[in-house]
Motif scaffolding. Structure first.
Motif, mmCIF file in Angstrom:
data_model
loop_
_atom_site.group_PDB
_atom_site.id
_atom_site.type_symbol
_atom_site.label_atom_id
_atom_site.label_comp_id
_atom_site.label_asym_id
_atom_site.label_seq_id
_atom_site.Cartn_x
_atom_site.Cartn_y
_atom_site.Cartn_z
ATOM 1 N N GLY A 110 0.810 -1.206 0.000
ATOM 2 C CA GLY A 110 0.000 0.000 0.000
ATOM 3 C C GLY A 110 0.845 1.260 0.000
ATOM 4 O O GLY A 110 2.031 1.252 -0.339
ATOM 5 N N VAL A 111 0.220 2.339 0.400
ATOM 6 C CA VAL A 111 0.855 3.656 0.451
ATOM 7 C C VAL A 111 1.579 3.748 1.792
ATOM 8 O O VAL A 111 0.964 4.050 2.818
ATOM 9 N N ALA A 112 2.874 3.447 1.801
ATOM 10 C CA ALA A 112 3.596 3.326 3.073
ATOM 11 C C ALA A 112 5.017 3.870 2.999
ATOM 12 O O ALA A 112 5.879 3.457 3.771
ATOM 13 N N GLU A 113 5.269 4.808 2.116
ATOM 14 C CA GLU A 113 6.626 5.321 1.958
ATOM 15 C C GLU A 113 7.178 5.919 3.252
ATOM 16 O O GLU A 113 8.386 5.934 3.486
ATOM 17 N N GLU A 114 6.294 6.390 4.128
ATOM 18 C CA GLU A 114 6.752 6.984 5.377
ATOM 19 C C GLU A 114 7.500 5.990 6.269
ATOM 20 O O GLU A 114 8.212 6.370 7.190
ATOM 21 N N HIS A 115 7.378 4.695 5.973
ATOM 22 C CA HIS A 115 8.059 3.652 6.745
ATOM 23 C C HIS A 115 9.293 3.110 6.015
ATOM 24 O O HIS A 115 9.845 2.087 6.413
ATOM 25 N N ARG A 116 9.723 3.771 4.959
ATOM 26 C CA ARG A 116 10.773 3.260 4.067
ATOM 27 C C ARG A 116 12.108 2.999 4.765
ATOM 28 O O ARG A 116 12.911 2.211 4.270
ATOM 29 N N ASP A 117 12.368 3.630 5.885
ATOM 30 C CA ASP A 117 13.651 3.422 6.552
ATOM 31 C C ASP A 117 13.710 2.129 7.358
ATOM 32 O O ASP A 117 14.753 1.786 7.892
ATOM 33 N N PHE A 118 12.596 1.404 7.422
ATOM 34 C CA PHE A 118 12.560 0.128 8.124
ATOM 35 C C PHE A 118 12.691 -1.003 7.108
ATOM 36 O O PHE A 118 11.931 -1.059 6.127
ATOM 37 N N ALA A 119 13.630 -1.898 7.343
ATOM 38 C CA ALA A 119 13.895 -3.000 6.420
ATOM 39 C C ALA A 119 12.635 -3.807 6.139
ATOM 40 O O ALA A 119 11.874 -4.125 7.054
ATOM 41 N N GLY A 120 12.429 -4.118 4.887
ATOM 42 C CA GLY A 120 11.296 -4.939 4.476
ATOM 43 C C GLY A 120 10.066 -4.163 4.070
ATOM 44 O O GLY A 120 9.137 -4.732 3.490
ATOM 45 N N THR A 121 10.030 -2.876 4.355
ATOM 46 C CA THR A 121 8.873 -2.067 3.969
ATOM 47 C C THR A 121 8.800 -1.967 2.461
ATOM 48 O O THR A 121 9.795 -1.726 1.782
ATOM 49 N N LEU A 122 7.592 -2.183 1.938
ATOM 50 C CA LEU A 122 7.316 -2.031 0.508
ATOM 51 C C LEU A 122 6.250 -0.968 0.353
ATOM 52 O O LEU A 122 5.357 -0.859 1.193
ATOM 53 N N TRP A 123 6.320 -0.188 -0.711
ATOM 54 C CA TRP A 123 5.323 0.860 -0.924
ATOM 55 C C TRP A 123 5.157 1.136 -2.402
ATOM 56 O O TRP A 123 6.027 0.798 -3.211
ATOM 57 N N ASP A 172 -0.982 7.064 -6.781
ATOM 58 C CA ASP A 172 -1.524 6.839 -8.122
ATOM 59 C C ASP A 172 -1.497 5.362 -8.493
ATOM 60 O O ASP A 172 -2.486 4.826 -9.002
ATOM 61 N N THR A 173 -0.375 4.706 -8.257
ATOM 62 C CA THR A 173 -0.262 3.278 -8.565
ATOM 63 C C THR A 173 -1.253 2.470 -7.730
ATOM 64 O O THR A 173 -1.934 1.574 -8.245
ATOM 65 N N ARG A 203 -10.730 6.200 -0.445
ATOM 66 C CA ARG A 203 -11.932 7.037 -0.489
ATOM 67 C C ARG A 203 -12.111 7.592 -1.910
ATOM 68 O O ARG A 203 -13.198 7.550 -2.479
ATOM 69 N N GLU A 204 -11.018 8.072 -2.489
ATOM 70 C CA GLU A 204 -11.085 8.657 -3.831
ATOM 71 C C GLU A 204 -11.412 7.606 -4.885
ATOM 72 O O GLU A 204 -12.298 7.790 -5.705
ATOM 73 N N VAL A 205 -10.731 6.480 -4.868
ATOM 74 C CA VAL A 205 -10.942 5.487 -5.927
ATOM 75 C C VAL A 205 -12.316 4.831 -5.818
ATOM 76 O O VAL A 205 -12.973 4.590 -6.839
ATOM 77 N N CYS A 206 -12.785 4.568 -4.610
ATOM 78 C CA CYS A 206 -14.120 3.970 -4.466
ATOM 79 C C CYS A 206 -15.192 4.952 -4.938
ATOM 80 O O CYS A 206 -16.160 4.551 -5.596
#
Length: 165
Positions: free
Chosen positions: A66-79, A83-84, A118-121
């Motif tokens: 999902g939209v999780a770039e704010e956690h990017r400094d933790f190993a294993g986080t994917l985002w 838009d994607t 909310r936007e896409v639904c």
């Protein structure tokens, strides 16, 4: 009926227009919980909803990034970008609707997904391809102690997937 566990003929025989689409994230939840916490809890809530419903409901495979770039400094986080994420969710709903499951509840387990869902639904519903609503499970829980990786989220995870905590 869980799509991942069904054959195409079993899916074709389902007589419902309802689907549940769990969405979460792959990101840190402290040292005590797995990276997939948000996806596991969303899937748990979706499955409980399907079990409680009188008619058959299709449970789609979870979207786990999902939209999780704010956690990017933790190993294993994917985002992915918003838009994607919105396009992936929209196309998944369109796929469900193509097969007749055009009443879709997107069961969300990650706070970073809320605005995009909310936007896409809303966009899907306005275009008439399907009727889609987002349901963020922890918004339905009256818990002042919710917190990211906090006691409520950890309790649900422990209850449903105890071996992961």
């Amino acid at each position: 009926m869980h799509l991942q566990e069904a054959t195409w003929t079993e899916a074709d025989a389902v007589e419902t227009d309802k689907a549940l689409l769990p969405v979460g994230s792959t990101e840190q939840h402290g040292p005590h919980a797995p990276l997939g916490t948000d996806t596991l809890t969303a899937k748990t809530v979706a499955e409980a909803g399907a079990d409680a419903y009188d008619d058959e409901v299709v449970v789609a495979p979870p979207i786990s990034v999902g939209v999780a770039e704010e956690h990017r400094d933790f190993a294993g986080t994917l985002w992915v970008s918003e838009d994607t994420f919105r396009e992936y969710v929209r196309e998944t709903i369109t796929s469900l609707a193509h097969h007749g499951w055009d009443r879709v509840i997107v069961v969300n387990g990650h706070g970073g997904n809320v605005d995009a869902l909310r936007e896409v639904c809303g966009r899907v519903s306005r275009r008439g391809d399907a009727y889609a609503v987002a349901f963020t499970w922890f918004d339905a829980v009256d818990a002042p102690d919710m917190g990211h990786g906090g006691p409520v989220e950890t309790s649900l995870l422990h209850h449903a997937h105890g071996d992961t905590v």
